[in-house]
Design a protein around this motif. Structure first.
Motif, PDB file in Angstrom:
ATOM      1  N   ASP A  85       0.826  -1.209   0.000  1.00 26.40           N
ATOM      2  CA  ASP A  85       0.000   0.000   0.000  1.00 26.40           C
ATOM      3  C   ASP A  85       0.864   1.264   0.000  1.00 26.40           C
ATOM      4  O   ASP A  85       0.553   2.246  -0.678  1.00 26.40           O
ATOM      5  CB  ASP A  85      -0.930   0.016   1.217  1.00 26.40           C
ATOM      6  CG  ASP A  85      -2.070  -0.983   1.086  1.00 26.40           C
ATOM      7  OD1 ASP A  85      -2.266  -1.503  -0.037  1.00 26.40           O
ATOM      8  OD2 ASP A  85      -2.744  -1.267   2.086  1.00 26.40           O
ATOM      9  N   ASN A  88       2.273   1.704  -3.534  1.00 28.49           N
ATOM     10  CA  ASN A  88       1.304   1.973  -4.594  1.00 28.49           C
ATOM     11  C   ASN A  88       0.300   3.071  -4.260  1.00 28.49           C
ATOM     12  O   ASN A  88      -0.047   3.878  -5.119  1.00 28.49           O
ATOM     13  CB  ASN A  88       0.538   0.685  -4.927  1.00 28.49           C
ATOM     14  CG  ASN A  88       1.440  -0.377  -5.522  1.00 28.49           C
ATOM     15  OD1 ASN A  88       1.779  -0.342  -6.697  1.00 28.49           O
ATOM     16  ND2 ASN A  88       1.844  -1.343  -4.703  1.00 28.49           N
ATOM     17  N   GLU A  89      -0.192   3.084  -3.029  1.00 29.29           N
ATOM     18  CA  GLU A  89      -1.214   4.058  -2.631  1.00 29.29           C
ATOM     19  C   GLU A  89      -0.926   4.545  -1.206  1.00 29.29           C
ATOM     20  O   GLU A  89      -1.591   4.139  -0.261  1.00 29.29           O
ATOM     21  CB  GLU A  89      -2.609   3.429  -2.691  1.00 29.29           C
ATOM     22  CG  GLU A  89      -3.046   2.996  -4.086  1.00 29.29           C
ATOM     23  CD  GLU A  89      -4.377   2.289  -4.081  1.00 29.29           C
ATOM     24  OE1 GLU A  89      -5.324   2.814  -4.676  1.00 29.29           O
ATOM     25  OE2 GLU A  89      -4.481   1.201  -3.470  1.00 29.29           O
ATOM     26  N   LYS A  92      -3.698   5.703   1.106  1.00 27.73           N
ATOM     27  CA  LYS A  92      -4.624   4.677   1.575  1.00 27.73           C
ATOM     28  C   LYS A  92      -4.222   4.162   2.957  1.00 27.73           C
ATOM     29  O   LYS A  92      -5.066   3.802   3.766  1.00 27.73           O
ATOM     30  CB  LYS A  92      -4.664   3.516   0.583  1.00 27.73           C
ATOM     31  CG  LYS A  92      -5.692   2.438   0.916  1.00 27.73           C
ATOM     32  CD  LYS A  92      -5.720   1.372  -0.170  1.00 27.73           C
ATOM     33  CE  LYS A  92      -6.821   0.354   0.107  1.00 27.73           C
ATOM     34  NZ  LYS A  92      -6.664  -0.346   1.392  1.00 27.73           N
ATOM     35  N   GLN A 109      -9.277  -5.216  -4.329  1.00 27.16           N
ATOM     36  CA  GLN A 109      -8.490  -4.035  -3.996  1.00 27.16           C
ATOM     37  C   GLN A 109      -7.742  -4.196  -2.678  1.00 27.16           C
ATOM     38  O   GLN A 109      -7.325  -3.210  -2.062  1.00 27.16           O
ATOM     39  CB  GLN A 109      -9.400  -2.799  -3.943  1.00 27.16           C
ATOM     40  CG  GLN A 109     -10.018  -2.447  -5.290  1.00 27.16           C
ATOM     41  CD  GLN A 109     -10.902  -1.210  -5.234  1.00 27.16           C
ATOM     42  OE1 GLN A 109     -10.864  -0.427  -4.296  1.00 27.16           O
ATOM     43  NE2 GLN A 109     -11.714  -1.020  -6.265  1.00 27.16           N
ATOM     44  N   GLY A 111      -4.836  -5.367  -2.392  1.00 27.25           N
ATOM     45  CA  GLY A 111      -3.429  -5.050  -2.620  1.00 27.25           C
ATOM     46  C   GLY A 111      -2.507  -6.241  -2.561  1.00 27.25           C
ATOM     47  O   GLY A 111      -1.528  -6.320  -3.279  1.00 27.25           O
ATOM     48  N   ASP A 136      -5.505  -9.463 -11.396  1.00 32.79           N
ATOM     49  CA  ASP A 136      -6.829  -8.822 -11.416  1.00 32.79           C
ATOM     50  C   ASP A 136      -7.971  -9.836 -11.425  1.00 32.79           C
ATOM     51  O   ASP A 136      -9.112  -9.475 -11.705  1.00 32.79           O
ATOM     52  CB  ASP A 136      -6.954  -7.915 -12.640  1.00 32.79           C
ATOM     53  CG  ASP A 136      -6.828  -8.685 -13.952  1.00 32.79           C
ATOM     54  OD1 ASP A 136      -6.519  -9.893 -13.904  1.00 32.79           O
ATOM     55  OD2 ASP A 136      -7.036  -8.077 -15.022  1.00 32.79           O
ATOM     56  N   SER A 259     -10.367   5.921 -13.379  1.00 40.84           N
ATOM     57  CA  SER A 259      -8.995   5.568 -13.012  1.00 40.84           C
ATOM     58  C   SER A 259      -8.740   4.083 -13.237  1.00 40.84           C
ATOM     59  O   SER A 259      -9.662   3.273 -13.268  1.00 40.84           O
ATOM     60  CB  SER A 259      -8.732   5.916 -11.543  1.00 40.84           C
ATOM     61  OG  SER A 259      -9.579   5.147 -10.696  1.00 40.84           O
ATOM     62  N   LYS A 260      -7.467   3.740 -13.379  1.00 39.72           N
ATOM     63  CA  LYS A 260      -7.102   2.348 -13.563  1.00 39.72           C
ATOM     64  C   LYS A 260      -6.992   1.651 -12.204  1.00 39.72           C
ATOM     65  O   LYS A 260      -6.421   2.208 -11.270  1.00 39.72           O
ATOM     66  CB  LYS A 260      -5.766   2.236 -14.308  1.00 39.72           C
ATOM     67  CG  LYS A 260      -5.851   2.580 -15.785  1.00 39.72           C
ATOM     68  CD  LYS A 260      -4.552   2.243 -16.501  1.00 39.72           C
ATOM     69  CE  LYS A 260      -4.694   2.474 -17.991  1.00 39.72           C
ATOM     70  NZ  LYS A 260      -3.446   2.124 -18.726  1.00 39.72           N
ATOM     71  N   ARG A 262      -5.785  -0.969  -9.276  1.00 41.97           N
ATOM     72  CA  ARG A 262      -4.495  -1.517  -8.854  1.00 41.97           C
ATOM     73  C   ARG A 262      -4.574  -3.029  -8.810  1.00 41.97           C
ATOM     74  O   ARG A 262      -5.556  -3.603  -8.343  1.00 41.97           O
ATOM     75  CB  ARG A 262      -4.160  -0.960  -7.476  1.00 41.97           C
ATOM     76  CG  ARG A 262      -2.978  -1.614  -6.797  1.00 41.97           C
ATOM     77  CD  ARG A 262      -2.854  -1.044  -5.399  1.00 41.97           C
ATOM     78  NE  ARG A 262      -2.026  -1.866  -4.559  1.00 41.97           N
ATOM     79  CZ  ARG A 262      -1.962  -1.722  -3.236  1.00 41.97           C
ATOM     80  NH1 ARG A 262      -2.697  -0.800  -2.651  1.00 41.97           N
ATOM     81  NH2 ARG A 262      -1.182  -2.501  -2.523  1.00 41.97           N
ATOM     82  N   LYS A 263      -3.531  -3.696  -9.290  1.00 41.40           N
ATOM     83  CA  LYS A 263      -3.525  -5.154  -9.300  1.00 41.40           C
ATOM     84  C   LYS A 263      -3.020  -5.708  -7.973  1.00 41.40           C
ATOM     85  O   LYS A 263      -2.331  -5.029  -7.212  1.00 41.40           O
ATOM     86  CB  LYS A 263      -2.663  -5.666 -10.451  1.00 41.40           C
ATOM     87  CG  LYS A 263      -3.235  -5.342 -11.826  1.00 41.40           C
ATOM     88  CD  LYS A 263      -2.451  -6.027 -12.929  1.00 41.40           C
ATOM     89  CE  LYS A 263      -3.112  -5.771 -14.282  1.00 41.40           C
ATOM     90  NZ  LYS A 263      -2.404  -6.461 -15.385  1.00 41.40           N
TER      91      LYS A 263
END
Length: 296
Positions: A85, A88-89, A92, A109, A111, A136, A259-260, A262-263
Motif C-alpha cells: 500500500d 502503490n497508494e 490509503k 483491492q 493489494g 486482477d 482511473s485504472k 491496482r492489481k
C-alpha cells in the motif's frame, strides 16, 4: 593609614522573556480552547439525529482497518499489505489507520495476493476444489458434491453455509465482472440425457446466481452466466467426472471514476524459522530487490 578596599557589588538581573506573566498564559489558553472545542462538539452532537450519534459512536468503538488486518491475517501478511500500500497508494495507509471497519472489503483491492489466498483457504478451503489468484482475477471452483445432491439441482444442507462464505468475496466488489459457470457431465444424471443434464445445470446456475446477486452491495458489478453440459467422462476410479460451479471475479479495466485499478501484488520469498516475523519480512524484501536490480 590602611588602604581602603574596593567594594564589589553583584547585581542579579531577571529577564522575563514574555512580559510580566511569562509563558504560562499560553498553556492556560490552550487548555481553555480545548475545553471550548469539546463543549461545542458536545452541543453539536446533542442536536444530531440518532443515526449520526450512532455513526459517531461506532467510529470510536470500532477497530480500524489496520487492526482488523492484523487480527484476521496475522502480522506477516499485514506487513506485506502495508508495504504494498505504501508503494502503490500511500494515502490509503493513512486512511486505513483512521477508518473503522464498518464495510464489506473489496478483495480485488486488497493489494496483497497472499491475503486473498489466505482468506480463501480459511473460509472456503474445506469446500472448494481449488483457487487461482492473479493480478486482477480471483477464481473459485466448488465441486457439485459439496452443493447439490447427485445428478440433481436439489441443494445439500451445507449449501447456505457455502454461499454465505462465498459472499464474503463477492458482496463488497466494485467495478468488477463476476462470471458464474455451471458444468454438468451428461453421464452424471439419470438416463444420461443431455436435456436432463442441461436442465440440472440451468437450475443450479439460477440458485447460485440468486445468492450472489442478492448480496452484492454495489451496482458497478456485472453478473455473467454460463450453463453447459459436457460429454460423458469418468475419473480414474470409474465414477462419472464431477461437475462444478466456478466463480470467476475479474476487475474491470477502468473504475467508475475513470482511473485504472491496482492489481494484487505479492512479496516473494520463504520464511526462515530462526528469524522473527519482522526480520523474515525484511529478508523477503531484500531477496525481492536483488533480482530486480540484476535485471536492470
Amino acid at each position: 593609614m590602611a588602604e581602603k578596599k574596593a567594594t564589589i557589588v553583584i547585581k542579579k538581573i531577571n529577564v522575563v522573556a514574555a512580559g510580566g506573566h511569562g509563558g504560562s498564559w499560553k498553556v492556560a489558553f490552550a487548555d481553555f480552547m480545548t475545553a471550548m472545542m469539546a463543549f461545542f462538539l458536545l452541543m453539536w452532537l446533542l442536536n444530531q439525529t440518532p443515526e449520526i450519534k450512532k455513526n459517531v459512536s461506532d467510529y470510536f468503538s470500532s477497530p480500524s482497518v489496520i487492526e482488523y488486518n492484523f487480527s484476521n491475517y496475522g502480522v506477516e501478511l499485514t506487513l506485506e499489505k502495508l508495504f504494498l500500500d505504501l508503494v502503490n497508494e500511500p494515502l490509503k495507509v493513512l486512511q486505513d489507520f483512521m477508518q473503522p471497519v464498518d464495510y464489506t472489503p473489496n478483495f480485488l483491492q486488497m493489494g496483497s495476493k497472499n491475503i486473498v489466498m489466505s482468506a480463501l483457504s480459511e473460509d472456503l478451503g474445506e469446500y472448494a476444489a481449488g483457487f487461482e489468484v492473479s493480478g486482477d482475477t480471483i477464481e473459485i471452483k466448488l465441486p457439485e458434491s459439496k452443493l447439490f445432491e447427485d445428478g440433481s439441482s436439489k441443494t445439500r444442507s451445507q449449501f447456505p453455509t457455502i454461499m454465505d462464505k462465498l459472499s464474503k468475496f463477492t458482496a463488497g466488489l466494485e467495478d468488477a465482472d463476476v462470471m458464474v459457470d455451471s458444468r454438468v457431465y451428461v453421464n452424471s444424471v439419470k438416463g444420461q440425457s443431455s436435456s436432463v443434464a442441461q436442465n440440472v445445470a440451468d437450475k443450479r446456475l439460477d440458485l447460485v446466481l440468486a445468492q450472489v446477486n442478492s448480496k452484492l452491495e454495489h451496482q458497478s458489478v456485472d453478473l455473467h452466466q454460463r450453463a453447459e453440459v459436457a460429454s460423458a467422462a469418468r475419473r480414474a476410479d470409474g465414477r462419472p467426472e464431477e461437475g462444478y460451479i466456478k466463480i470467476t471475479i475479474k476487475q474491470k479495466e477502468l473504475r467508475s471514476d475513470g482511473s485504472k485499478p491496482r492489481k494484487l501484488g505479492q512479496i516473494l520469498g520463504h520464511d526462515d524459522e530462526s528469524m522473527s516475523v519482522y526480520n523474515n519480512f525484511v529478508n523477503k524484501m531484500t531477496n525481492k530487490k536483488k533480482p530486480e536490480a540484476e535485471t536492470k
